[in-house]
Design a protein around this motif. Sequence first.
Motif, PDB file in Angstrom:
ATOM      1  N   ALA A 132     -57.887  80.566  18.466  1.00 52.96           N
ATOM      2  CA  ALA A 132     -58.334  80.128  17.140  1.00 52.96           C
ATOM      3  C   ALA A 132     -58.965  81.281  16.361  1.00 52.96           C
ATOM      4  O   ALA A 132     -58.809  81.375  15.140  1.00 52.96           O
ATOM      5  CB  ALA A 132     -59.329  78.977  17.277  1.00 52.96           C
ATOM      6  N   ALA A 133     -59.661  82.173  17.065  1.00 56.78           N
ATOM      7  CA  ALA A 133     -60.326  83.304  16.404  1.00 56.78           C
ATOM      8  C   ALA A 133     -59.323  84.334  15.896  1.00 56.78           C
ATOM      9  O   ALA A 133     -59.674  85.189  15.064  1.00 56.78           O
ATOM     10  CB  ALA A 133     -61.312  83.961  17.366  1.00 56.78           C
ATOM     11  N   CYS A 134     -58.083  84.276  16.370  1.00 50.15           N
ATOM     12  CA  CYS A 134     -57.041  85.220  15.945  1.00 50.15           C
ATOM     13  C   CYS A 134     -56.324  84.756  14.676  1.00 50.15           C
ATOM     14  O   CYS A 134     -55.405  85.433  14.211  1.00 50.15           O
ATOM     15  CB  CYS A 134     -56.017  85.418  17.065  1.00 50.15           C
ATOM     16  N   LYS A 139     -57.704  83.855   0.700  1.00 48.67           N
ATOM     17  CA  LYS A 139     -57.514  83.099  -0.538  1.00 48.67           C
ATOM     18  C   LYS A 139     -57.857  84.001  -1.718  1.00 48.67           C
ATOM     19  O   LYS A 139     -58.574  85.014  -1.565  1.00 48.67           O
ATOM     20  CB  LYS A 139     -58.361  81.827  -0.554  1.00 48.67           C
ATOM     21  N   THR A 140     -57.327  83.642  -2.871  1.00 47.59           N
ATOM     22  CA  THR A 140     -57.592  84.452  -4.062  1.00 47.59           C
ATOM     23  C   THR A 140     -59.097  84.491  -4.319  1.00 47.59           C
ATOM     24  O   THR A 140     -59.798  83.481  -4.185  1.00 47.59           O
ATOM     25  CB  THR A 140     -56.866  83.866  -5.286  1.00 47.59           C
ATOM     26  N   GLN A 183     -45.125  81.771  10.927  1.00 51.65           N
ATOM     27  CA  GLN A 183     -44.873  80.346  10.722  1.00 51.65           C
ATOM     28  C   GLN A 183     -44.264  80.045   9.364  1.00 51.65           C
ATOM     29  O   GLN A 183     -43.983  78.883   9.060  1.00 51.65           O
ATOM     30  CB  GLN A 183     -46.177  79.547  10.890  1.00 51.65           C
ATOM     31  N   MET A 184     -44.029  81.080   8.543  1.00 55.95           N
ATOM     32  CA  MET A 184     -43.501  80.861   7.202  1.00 55.95           C
ATOM     33  C   MET A 184     -42.042  81.288   7.106  1.00 55.95           C
ATOM     34  O   MET A 184     -41.595  82.188   7.823  1.00 55.95           O
ATOM     35  CB  MET A 184     -44.343  81.614   6.169  1.00 55.95           C
ATOM     36  N   ARG A 185     -41.302  80.641   6.196  1.00 52.46           N
ATOM     37  CA  ARG A 185     -39.891  80.959   6.003  1.00 52.46           C
ATOM     38  C   ARG A 185     -39.706  82.210   5.157  1.00 52.46           C
ATOM     39  O   ARG A 185     -38.660  82.850   5.203  1.00 52.46           O
ATOM     40  CB  ARG A 185     -39.177  79.783   5.327  1.00 52.46           C
ATOM     41  N   VAL A 217     -53.392  81.775   2.154  1.00 57.40           N
ATOM     42  CA  VAL A 217     -52.367  81.960   3.178  1.00 57.40           C
ATOM     43  C   VAL A 217     -53.051  82.108   4.535  1.00 57.40           C
ATOM     44  O   VAL A 217     -54.135  82.694   4.641  1.00 57.40           O
ATOM     45  CB  VAL A 217     -51.482  83.198   2.887  1.00 57.40           C
ATOM     46  N   GLU A 218     -52.426  81.528   5.556  1.00 60.08           N
ATOM     47  CA  GLU A 218     -52.911  81.636   6.929  1.00 60.08           C
ATOM     48  C   GLU A 218     -51.979  82.565   7.698  1.00 60.08           C
ATOM     49  O   GLU A 218     -50.758  82.467   7.577  1.00 60.08           O
ATOM     50  CB  GLU A 218     -52.934  80.266   7.608  1.00 60.08           C
ATOM     51  N   ILE A 219     -52.559  83.428   8.507  1.00 54.60           N
ATOM     52  CA  ILE A 219     -51.777  84.370   9.319  1.00 54.60           C
ATOM     53  C   ILE A 219     -52.036  84.067  10.790  1.00 54.60           C
ATOM     54  O   ILE A 219     -53.165  84.242  11.284  1.00 54.60           O
ATOM     55  CB  ILE A 219     -52.169  85.838   9.018  1.00 54.60           C
TER      56      ILE A 219
END
Length: 577
Positions: A132-134, A139-140, A183-185, A217-219
């Motif tokens: 989870a920490a990774c 956000k803007t 996880q994104m296209r 965005v989440e990485i």
Amino acid sequence: MNSIRFDNWEKFRNIISDISNGYSISLNGLTETQRHHFIYSVIAKAGRKALYIAANDLQARNALESFSGMAAGKVLYFPFREKMLYDVEAKSYDQAYQRIEILDCLLRQDFDIAVLSCESLIDIFMPPEEFAACRLSFKTGDTVDLEKLISDLARLGYERENEVEGSGQFAVRGGIIDIFPIQMREPVRIELFDIEIDSIRVFDPESQRSVQGIDRVEILPAKEFILSKEQALKAAGRIRRELREVVSRTDDKDLVNSLNKNFENYIEKLENAEYFAGIDKFIPYFYDENHSLLDYVGRDSLLFVEDVARLRQRLKNVVEEYHNQCEVLLDKGMLLPGSFLMYSDPEDLPGRFARFQTVYLNSLDEGETLTEVKKQYSLYGNNTVSYAGRIDELKKDIKAWLEKGYQITIQAMSDQRKEGLKNFLEENGIRVYSEYPKDDTPCVVIKTGQLKNGFVYPEIKWAVLCESDIVAGKKKRAAHQHKTGKKIDVFTDLTVGDYVVHQVHGIGVYKGIESLTVEGVKSEYLKIEYRDGGFLYIPITQLDLIQKYIGTEGKAPKINKLGGAEWTRQKKKSRKR
């Protein structure tokens, strides 16, 4: 789902009551597709997250197909992690990315049903809190330390490139950071104004043009194990101590030399916290305590476990096969004894399951369980025949069912097919309803859904038929083959310089046969060259992975880049045509 027939079924109501009261139970007697249908109804009624554990990967995929055909919610499939003990770098990380994404969904409870094969239960995973920490989030308006961001992305397994093309890559140009989250296209572009995020936009990697703006965005990490410097040093120390012990016990000088040569190199890389090909063999050395997939699952989730006897045998076979492989590599000085502990002991599963409410699913009337259950239920059902266009036989069976008070549900694969099937049946004298009557009158109802085969619940007089059971010649569409490929029967069908098409990596140039020694084993490989100097080596025993290019005569094709995303995009466009 025919909720009226289920709601009026005393056995179903008792099962839901036991689950609501927190009891573990066993459901015995139903097989495969009917079992999936029943369990989906139980999950929907209970309103709980569910982890469906199949006895092998084939059954897991069948369950995924059934649940996906019925569920409106989020159904996930967790692929089993193959163990790579050789120093070979895998170029396709799709399944690893899929596992990482699903672990994130499990932690955040962002799923309805997760399906997996039992082998994943004994795998070792990152501690959930470290995983989870990774997870990085931007956000803007956030302030960003660019050098730290670059360092964090590299630590999480993202590869820096001049231009982002595929998942797990990033690029930096001044105050612009392009990242392709696994996880994104499509990738995202973060633009900085000084140290503040001015905008985040999704963009097309091919045209480099923005598609849409987003607020955040989440990485997710791009590798399944992210070690801190301290953890890497600790693992290196464990390996070094074990190496000394093994060396002290052998008189074989050649073996000692092989051990020292191989493992000093590994240890040095681990001490520098470097990722390297073959690092998987050291997973058992990473952590003080092993963590299971179940550690990622919320305690309120329901576990559904298929065929415990087959599950036990499958896990026993998996561990034995792995240990046999380890024995061979151990004798060659390519492995240390600690690598035998890649799997948790299957005998520990009852203890892990004890923390969860579990529903056991067995084909026999009396089923085996891993933990104590409040009650065992016997359920009765049978599969329907395949009519394959024999409409007279279908009409005869439907008439007999209706006379006995049955409701018949017919599943069409889509709304369009539903209308066509409805017309087909009515033209043949079978009246069809779109909704179940409130008074539970015997009738034929057509719904959308995809199940493998039809079945009957004799206890509640309910028959479920599938479109493929009724209409002749309805077969699943074969896996898409790219139109530029021609099958290769033997490697002598190829000439150096021929263009070839790989299922995963796309179009490359055949450069001939090379003999390579991998971990002391010498084999023959086909060498394929890709754009920008990338090479792929394919065992000659795996010719089915490539096809000979048969494009327009006299016109050379565009060579793909190894690890890039353009081939995936080409295949998607081809499927849409």
